[in-house]
Design a protein around this motif. Structure first.
Motif, short mmCIF file in Angstrom:
data_model
loop_
_atom_site.label_atom_id
_atom_site.label_comp_id
_atom_site.label_asym_id
_atom_site.label_seq_id
_atom_site.Cartn_x
_atom_site.Cartn_y
_atom_site.Cartn_z
N HIS A 1 99.30 19.77 31.18
CA HIS A 1 99.05 19.17 32.50
C HIS A 1 99.00 20.26 33.58
CE1 HIS A 1 99.55 15.28 30.63
NE2 HIS A 1 100.71 15.67 30.15
N SER A 2 98.57 21.45 33.19
CA SER A 2 98.44 22.57 34.12
C SER A 2 96.98 23.01 34.18
CB SER A 2 99.34 23.74 33.67
OG SER A 2 100.69 23.34 33.68
N TYR A 3 96.57 23.45 35.37
CA TYR A 3 95.15 23.71 35.61
C TYR A 3 94.97 24.85 36.60
CZ TYR A 3 95.26 18.74 34.24
OH TYR A 3 95.53 17.55 33.62
N TYR A 4 93.74 25.41 36.57
CA TYR A 4 93.29 26.22 37.69
C TYR A 4 92.83 25.20 38.73
CZ TYR A 4 90.91 29.94 40.28
OH TYR A 4 90.53 30.83 41.26
N ALA A 5 93.31 25.32 39.95
CA ALA A 5 93.13 24.26 40.95
C ALA A 5 91.66 23.98 41.27
CB ALA A 5 93.87 24.63 42.23
N THR A 6 91.39 22.73 41.53
CA THR A 6 90.06 22.28 41.91
C THR A 6 90.16 21.01 42.74
OG1 THR A 6 87.98 21.34 41.05
CG2 THR A 6 89.93 21.10 39.66
N ASP A 7 89.25 20.87 43.70
CA ASP A 7 89.17 19.63 44.47
C ASP A 7 88.04 18.74 43.95
OD1 ASP A 7 91.28 19.87 46.30
OD2 ASP A 7 90.12 21.22 47.57
N ARG A 8 87.29 19.24 42.97
CA ARG A 8 86.14 18.50 42.44
C ARG A 8 86.47 17.80 41.12
NH1 ARG A 8 81.97 17.18 45.23
NH2 ARG A 8 80.45 17.63 43.59
N GLN A 9 87.09 18.53 40.23
CA GLN A 9 87.42 17.97 38.92
C GLN A 9 88.47 16.86 39.06
OE1 GLN A 9 88.75 20.99 36.14
NE2 GLN A 9 89.76 19.49 34.86
N LEU A 10 88.35 15.85 38.22
CA LEU A 10 89.35 14.78 38.22
C LEU A 10 90.62 15.27 37.52
CD1 LEU A 10 87.15 11.67 37.29
CD2 LEU A 10 87.87 12.44 39.56
N ILE A 11 91.72 15.26 38.22
CA ILE A 11 93.01 15.70 37.68
C ILE A 11 93.91 14.48 37.54
CG2 ILE A 11 95.04 17.19 38.01
CD1 ILE A 11 92.53 18.83 37.66
N PRO A 12 94.20 14.05 36.32
CA PRO A 12 95.08 12.88 36.15
C PRO A 12 96.43 13.10 36.84
CG PRO A 12 94.06 13.49 34.06
CD PRO A 12 93.76 14.59 35.03
N LYS A 13 96.88 12.09 37.58
CA LYS A 13 98.18 12.12 38.26
C LYS A 13 98.29 13.27 39.27
CE LYS A 13 100.63 9.62 34.64
NZ LYS A 13 101.77 9.58 33.72
N ARG A 14 97.21 13.54 39.94
CA ARG A 14 97.23 14.56 40.99
C ARG A 14 98.02 14.06 42.20
NH1 ARG A 14 93.16 18.22 43.07
NH2 ARG A 14 91.54 17.34 41.72
N ALA A 15 98.93 14.87 42.71
CA ALA A 15 99.59 14.59 43.99
C ALA A 15 98.70 15.18 45.09
CB ALA A 15 100.97 15.23 44.04
N TYR A 16 98.44 14.38 46.11
CA TYR A 16 97.59 14.86 47.20
C TYR A 16 98.43 15.59 48.24
CZ TYR A 16 93.47 12.66 45.37
OH TYR A 16 92.40 12.36 44.57
N GLY A 17 97.84 16.62 48.84
CA GLY A 17 98.57 17.47 49.78
C GLY A 17 98.35 17.07 51.23
N TYR A 18 99.38 17.27 52.04
CA TYR A 18 99.34 16.85 53.45
C TYR A 18 99.93 17.89 54.39
CZ TYR A 18 98.37 12.36 51.27
OH TYR A 18 97.80 11.37 50.51
#
Length: 358
Positions: A209-226
């Motif tokens: 469940h680790s990735y190189y970050a992306t705003d395009r790819q669908l990431i299961p259970k992604r927490a959105y940043g604020y």
């Protein structure tokens, strides 16, 4: 009373005491975290504590997504910011272990036209003692923040800036050095940084469940940043992850970060000699020792040595503390850069250390 009944009573008492102790510990950690993450209608975070590789505390607080009113869980994926540097440093040591580079090599061996590259070594980059300009402090950063930058373009962006000091003269935390390391990793390995990390670290350590970050790819259970503004919360600033690159562009979960720590402990990624290089203190040209190894700050909690590192990137903050002598690992993530887990994570480590020493 028979021996059997005495034994049963003793075991029950032991269980009761241990259970009470665990509940007391949990309440202490809960109350500590709630001082910074107490509003369950705001962006929140996830925290995990392990002892001897086993999870003893794992909870989430607040919201993972404000628009969807989605509660945070410990399974959510966060951007980890500068904790990425741990992975970059270990990758360099993996390549050294394979005989493909040496930390004592000048960077001119790999990047021929780098100014004064014959005086700056890979070691200087790893330890933040290179003196090269930190791109995050450059006023022109906004001109590239949303552009897709190749590693070579990123290096070109700052390489001709005046240096802040001669290599080895002082310790000054520096993101540019870790971008150069990422570029060297690609040149030496023949793989992209993203592919190398995925195949040689994430897959080997079981970090699914680790990735190189992306705003395009669908990431299961992604927490959105604020971010927090005077009028309330707003979605995080959008940047191209090719800009922070190998200095801050990875995503992970608290469980995967425990797998990362375990992989280091068990020498799954590095042999003992290379691992030691990451976790030893080094000296400046003057002979003065500083408290940073390769990708980790080397500090202490009440006199007990630890390894720690935090991270901060638009919309997220992270912190990890590892106490080698007790095999205690504490990780804290936040999905708002208004909530820092740094001191809370250190204080959790302090409480945990006290509880095991009683």
């Amino acid at each position: 009373m028979t021996t059997k009944k005495l034994l049963t009573a003793f075991l029950f008492l032991l269980f009761f005491c241990e259970n009470t102790k665990a509940q007391t510990y949990e309440k202490k950690i809960d109350s500590l975290i709630l001082t910074g993450f107490g509003n369950q209608n705001e962006p929140g975070g996830a925290f995990m504590v392990s002892k001897n590789g086993k999870t003893i505390y794992r909870k989430a607080f607040g919201k993972a997504n404000l628009e969807l009113d989605a509660n945070m869980t410990p399974d959510h994926v966060f951007q980890i910011g500068s904790m990425t540097k741990q992975f970059t440093a270990v990758t360099i040591l993996m390549l050294e272990q394979q005989g493909k580079l040496n930390v004592g090599d000048p960077i001119s061996k790999y990047i021929k036209d780098y100014p004064s590259g014959d005086k700056i070594t890979i070691h200087h980059l790893l330890t933040h003692t290179s003196g090269i300009k930190d791109f995050t402090k450059m006023k022109t950063l906004s001109t590239i923040a949303q552009k897709e930058m190749k590693p070579e373009m990123m290096v070109d962006f700052f390489k001709n800036e005046p240096v802040d000091f001669a290599p080895g003269e002082k310790f000054d935390y520096n993101n540019s050095g870790y971008v150069v390391l990422g570029y060297i990793i690609e040149l030496v390995s023949g793989q992209t940084y993203e592919d190398f990390i995925k195949k040689n670290i994430f897959e080997k350590a079981g970090m699914s469940h680790s990735y190189y970050a992306t705003d395009r790819q669908l990431i299961p259970k992604r927490a959105y940043g604020y971010h927090r503004k005077d009028h309330g919360f707003v979605n995080k600033t959008v940047i191209s992850f090719s800009v922070p690159f190998s200095s801050g562009s990875l995503m992970s979960t608290v469980d995967d970060m425990l797998k990362w720590q375990q992989a280091l402990n068990r020498n799954i990624l590095l042999n003992t000699a290379e691992t030691k290089k990451a976790f030893q203190k080094y000296k400046l040209n003057s002979g003065e020792e500083f408290t940073y190894g390769y990708g980790w700050h080397l500090k202490d909690i009440n006199g007990t040595p630890d390894r720690e590192h935090g991270g901060s990137i638009f919309g997220f903050k992270s912190m990890g503390v590892y106490i080698p002598s007790e095999d205690i690992y504490v990780i804290g993530f936040s999905n708002c850069d208004c909530h820092s887990p740094t001191e809370i994570t250190r204080n959790i480590a302090k409480i945990t250390l006290q509880s095991v020493k009683k």
